[in-house]
Structures are given as structure tokens and as C-alpha cells.
Scaffold this motif. Structure first.
Motif, mmCIF file in Angstrom:
data_model
loop_
_atom_site.group_PDB
_atom_site.id
_atom_site.type_symbol
_atom_site.label_atom_id
_atom_site.label_comp_id
_atom_site.label_asym_id
_atom_site.label_seq_id
_atom_site.Cartn_x
_atom_site.Cartn_y
_atom_site.Cartn_z
ATOM 1 N N CYS A 147 -1.245 -6.488 0.178
ATOM 2 C CA CYS A 147 -0.070 -7.321 -0.127
ATOM 3 C C CYS A 147 1.135 -6.847 0.316
ATOM 4 C CB CYS A 147 0.031 -7.601 -1.572
ATOM 5 S SG CYS A 147 -1.771 -8.217 -2.430
ATOM 6 N N LEU A 148 2.091 -7.599 0.818
ATOM 7 C CA LEU A 148 3.419 -7.224 0.963
ATOM 8 C C LEU A 148 4.481 -8.025 0.689
ATOM 9 C CD1 LEU A 148 2.639 -5.757 4.945
ATOM 10 C CD2 LEU A 148 3.122 -4.511 2.950
ATOM 11 N N PRO A 149 5.741 -7.472 0.333
ATOM 12 C CA PRO A 149 6.869 -8.414 0.051
ATOM 13 C C PRO A 149 7.366 -9.419 0.995
ATOM 14 C CG PRO A 149 7.381 -6.142 -0.504
ATOM 15 C CD PRO A 149 6.137 -6.093 0.414
ATOM 16 N N ASP A 150 7.507 -10.557 0.778
ATOM 17 C CA ASP A 150 8.153 -11.662 1.762
ATOM 18 C C ASP A 150 9.242 -11.117 2.568
ATOM 19 O OD1 ASP A 150 9.817 -11.906 -0.318
ATOM 20 O OD2 ASP A 150 9.652 -14.124 -0.193
ATOM 21 N N ASP A 151 10.127 -10.159 2.357
ATOM 22 C CA ASP A 151 11.064 -9.736 2.957
ATOM 23 C C ASP A 151 10.769 -8.552 3.936
ATOM 24 O OD1 ASP A 151 10.945 -7.845 0.937
ATOM 25 O OD2 ASP A 151 12.982 -7.764 0.574
ATOM 26 N N THR A 152 9.472 -8.141 4.158
ATOM 27 C CA THR A 152 9.051 -7.338 4.810
ATOM 28 C C THR A 152 9.356 -7.518 6.528
ATOM 29 O OG1 THR A 152 7.032 -6.627 3.465
ATOM 30 C CG2 THR A 152 6.868 -5.750 5.717
ATOM 31 N N PRO A 153 9.828 -6.676 7.152
ATOM 32 C CA PRO A 153 10.228 -6.878 8.516
ATOM 33 C C PRO A 153 9.066 -7.146 9.450
ATOM 34 C CG PRO A 153 11.246 -4.795 7.696
ATOM 35 C CD PRO A 153 10.481 -5.253 6.619
ATOM 36 N N GLY A 154 9.390 -7.992 10.357
ATOM 37 C CA GLY A 154 8.236 -8.404 11.261
ATOM 38 C C GLY A 154 7.392 -7.520 11.996
ATOM 39 N N GLN A 155 7.967 -6.284 12.105
ATOM 40 C CA GLN A 155 7.306 -5.232 13.009
ATOM 41 C C GLN A 155 6.479 -4.526 12.079
ATOM 42 O OE1 GLN A 155 9.828 -2.290 14.619
ATOM 43 N NE2 GLN A 155 8.203 -1.286 15.677
ATOM 44 N N THR A 156 6.683 -4.262 10.802
ATOM 45 C CA THR A 156 6.000 -3.874 9.772
ATOM 46 C C THR A 156 4.769 -4.651 9.587
ATOM 47 O OG1 THR A 156 7.866 -2.769 8.696
ATOM 48 C CG2 THR A 156 5.864 -2.938 7.522
ATOM 49 N N LEU A 157 5.098 -5.879 9.359
ATOM 50 C CA LEU A 157 4.061 -6.818 9.008
ATOM 51 C C LEU A 157 2.835 -6.911 10.233
ATOM 52 C CD1 LEU A 157 5.853 -10.099 7.885
ATOM 53 C CD2 LEU A 157 4.047 -8.657 6.860
ATOM 54 N N HIS A 158 3.255 -6.885 11.611
ATOM 55 C CA HIS A 158 2.475 -6.758 12.724
ATOM 56 C C HIS A 158 1.666 -5.484 12.610
ATOM 57 C CE1 HIS A 158 1.465 -6.619 16.995
ATOM 58 N NE2 HIS A 158 1.032 -7.618 16.532
ATOM 59 N N GLN A 159 2.494 -4.640 12.378
ATOM 60 C CA GLN A 159 1.595 -3.113 12.543
ATOM 61 C C GLN A 159 0.609 -2.970 11.241
ATOM 62 O OE1 GLN A 159 4.936 -0.499 11.989
ATOM 63 N NE2 GLN A 159 5.324 -0.138 14.013
ATOM 64 N N ARG A 160 0.849 -3.861 10.063
ATOM 65 C CA ARG A 160 -0.200 -3.651 9.053
ATOM 66 C C ARG A 160 -1.386 -4.572 9.545
ATOM 67 N NH1 ARG A 160 -3.039 -1.019 7.038
ATOM 68 N NH2 ARG A 160 -3.814 -1.501 5.016
ATOM 69 N N LEU A 161 -0.954 -5.891 10.074
ATOM 70 C CA LEU A 161 -2.175 -6.718 10.669
ATOM 71 C C LEU A 161 -3.013 -5.990 11.698
ATOM 72 C CD1 LEU A 161 -0.334 -9.996 11.027
ATOM 73 C CD2 LEU A 161 -2.086 -9.754 9.332
ATOM 74 N N LEU A 162 -2.372 -5.256 12.562
ATOM 75 C CA LEU A 162 -3.051 -4.554 13.678
ATOM 76 C C LEU A 162 -4.072 -3.571 12.907
ATOM 77 C CD1 LEU A 162 -0.472 -4.009 16.495
ATOM 78 C CD2 LEU A 162 -2.514 -5.630 16.338
ATOM 79 N N ALA A 163 -3.628 -2.790 11.851
ATOM 80 C CA ALA A 163 -4.179 -1.628 11.295
ATOM 81 C C ALA A 163 -5.450 -2.375 10.462
ATOM 82 C CB ALA A 163 -3.628 -1.008 10.207
ATOM 83 N N LEU A 164 -5.257 -3.529 10.018
ATOM 84 C CA LEU A 164 -6.457 -4.177 9.217
ATOM 85 C C LEU A 164 -7.348 -4.912 10.208
ATOM 86 C CD1 LEU A 164 -4.203 -6.016 6.420
ATOM 87 C CD2 LEU A 164 -5.815 -4.196 6.026
#
Length: 219
Positions: free
Chosen positions: A93-110
Motif C-alpha cells: 500500500c502506498l499513499p496517493d501522492d507517491t511520485p510516479g517513479q516510486t510507484l513504477h519501481q515498486r510495481l517492478l519489484a512486486l
């Protein structure tokens, strides 16, 4: 990566879509809670976006339909909402103001969790099987009785098998961002897990990486 983005009906998260558009092969935007059947088969990752804890009510259903796809909840959840989302099967779970790059990196890790490690709703590490959406943990032919926090910690380590997770990351993702990574609560729960997951068996799986944190691995 082919992303299925589940949104609150009538509310399209434009900032999120803009941030991820150049980083994902495709983004299929659908409303939750009832995305059509054709939305799921090709999704490599699923993001559930919401504005409050109401999104948590639909996580279990999304987990059941997402199969082996990574499931990330992006919303300003309360501490209890975050824990409930993880309990119902969200991978993170991540906050909705998480930067796009961080979101993408987390998706890649998952997404990097190998499909071979997932089997019929379980994450498998050696002879350890952990239910992804319920507290269902086995080592070999022995069923292990774990408390909810023990399960959440073990599940997180298993989904990141062979990768060292820092103390700060473990505390943040299991106990919430307000938790202190220097508090000994993490050590207490690791000790409890080892007494159930490792000590009764010949081969320990939970490893301490001195000065950094912990990892779950066969070697």
C-alpha cells in the motif's frame, strides 16, 4: 508492463495515469468494484486507487481475480485500513501522492516475484507455503499457527524472497509509517517467527543481514 488500474467510480486519477503512462506498456482503466471479466487476464499488475478506506472493502475480491498479478493499493489509508488491505491480499500500500517513479519501481519489484514461486494462491519458498490472502502457512506437511502480525511479516519476507529488506522498510510496511525502526518490536516478532518457522526444522530460512535487516532464503 500491462497495468490494470481500478478506480473509484466517477473519479479518474489523472495525476497517477500521467505519471505512469510513459512507464507502462499499457494502462487499462476500469471502475471498481466491478471491473469486467475481460479486464483481468492480461494484467501483469493491478493498482487499486481510492480516496479513503472504502477501497479496502474490495481488496479481497480483487486479489481473488488478479491471480498472480501484483496488487498495489494507492490511497491515503488510515493505519488500520492499511493493515486490513494487506490482510485481504494487497501486496503493498502506498499513499496517493507517491511520485510516479516510486510507484513504477515498486510495481517492478512486486512483478519480479517469479511465477514459479506462486502456486495456487500461495507463495512458496523451499518447503514453506504462505497463503497470499489468508493466514494459511505450512512448512512441509506441518500447519503453522501464526498471529496476524507474524503472518504479515513472514508474507512480506516471502514475497521478497532472497532480497534483504531493511529494518525501516519492514517496520513501515508491517506496523505503519509512524513506527520507529529502532524499536525492538521487529526483533521480538522475528524471534517469534523463528521459533515457529525455523527451530522445529532442520533448515532455517529466516536470515539476519547484520547492520541492514532480514531476508527469507533457502541458502
Amino acid at each position: 508492463m500491462q497495468l490494470l488500474l481500478l478506480c473509484e467510480p466517477g473519479h479518474s486519477p489523472r495525476r497517477l495515469i500521467t505519471a505512469l503512462r510513459t512507464r507502462c506498456e499499457s494502462i487499462n482503466e476500469r471502475p471498481w468494484p466491478e471491473a469486467e471479466d475481460d479486464a483481468w487476464p492480461h494484467a501483469e499488475a493491478v493498482i487499486m486507487h481510492g480516496f479513503d478506506d472504502r477501497v479496502v472493502e474490495h481488496v479481497a475480491a480483487a486479489r481473488a481475480r488478479a491471480g498472480k498479478a501484483a496488487l498495489l493499493v494507492v490511497a491515503p489509508l488510515s493505519h488500520s485500513g492499511r493493515l486490513a488491505a494487506l490482510e485481504h491480499g494487497a501486496d503493498d500500500c502506498l499513499p496517493d501522492d507517491t511520485p510516479g517513479q516510486t510507484l513504477h519501481q515498486r510495481l517492478l519489484a512486486l512483478h519480479a516475484i517469479t511465477p514459479a514461486a506462486l502456486n495456487e494462491g500461495h507463495c512458496v519458498v523451499g518447503d514453506l507455503r504462505i497463503g497470499l490472502s489468508s493466514v494459511d502457512v505450512w512448512r512441509g506437511d506441518r500447519h503453522l499457527r501464526l498471529g496476524m502480525r507474524e503472518y504479515q511479516l513472514l508474507r512480506l519476507l516471502a514475497l521478497n524472497a532472497d532480497r534483504t529488506l531493511s529494518r525501516g522498510e519492514l517496520v513501515e510496511r508491517v506496523w505503519g509509517i509512524e513506527a520507529d525502526p529502532n524499536d525492538n518490536v521487529l526483533d521480538v516478532y522475528v524471534h517469534r517467527l523463528r521459533s515457529k518457522v525455523d527451530k522445529p526444522f532442520a533448515k532455517p530460512l529466516i536470515q539476519t543481514v547484520r547492520g541492514i535487516g532480514y531476508r527469507l532464503a533457502e541458502d
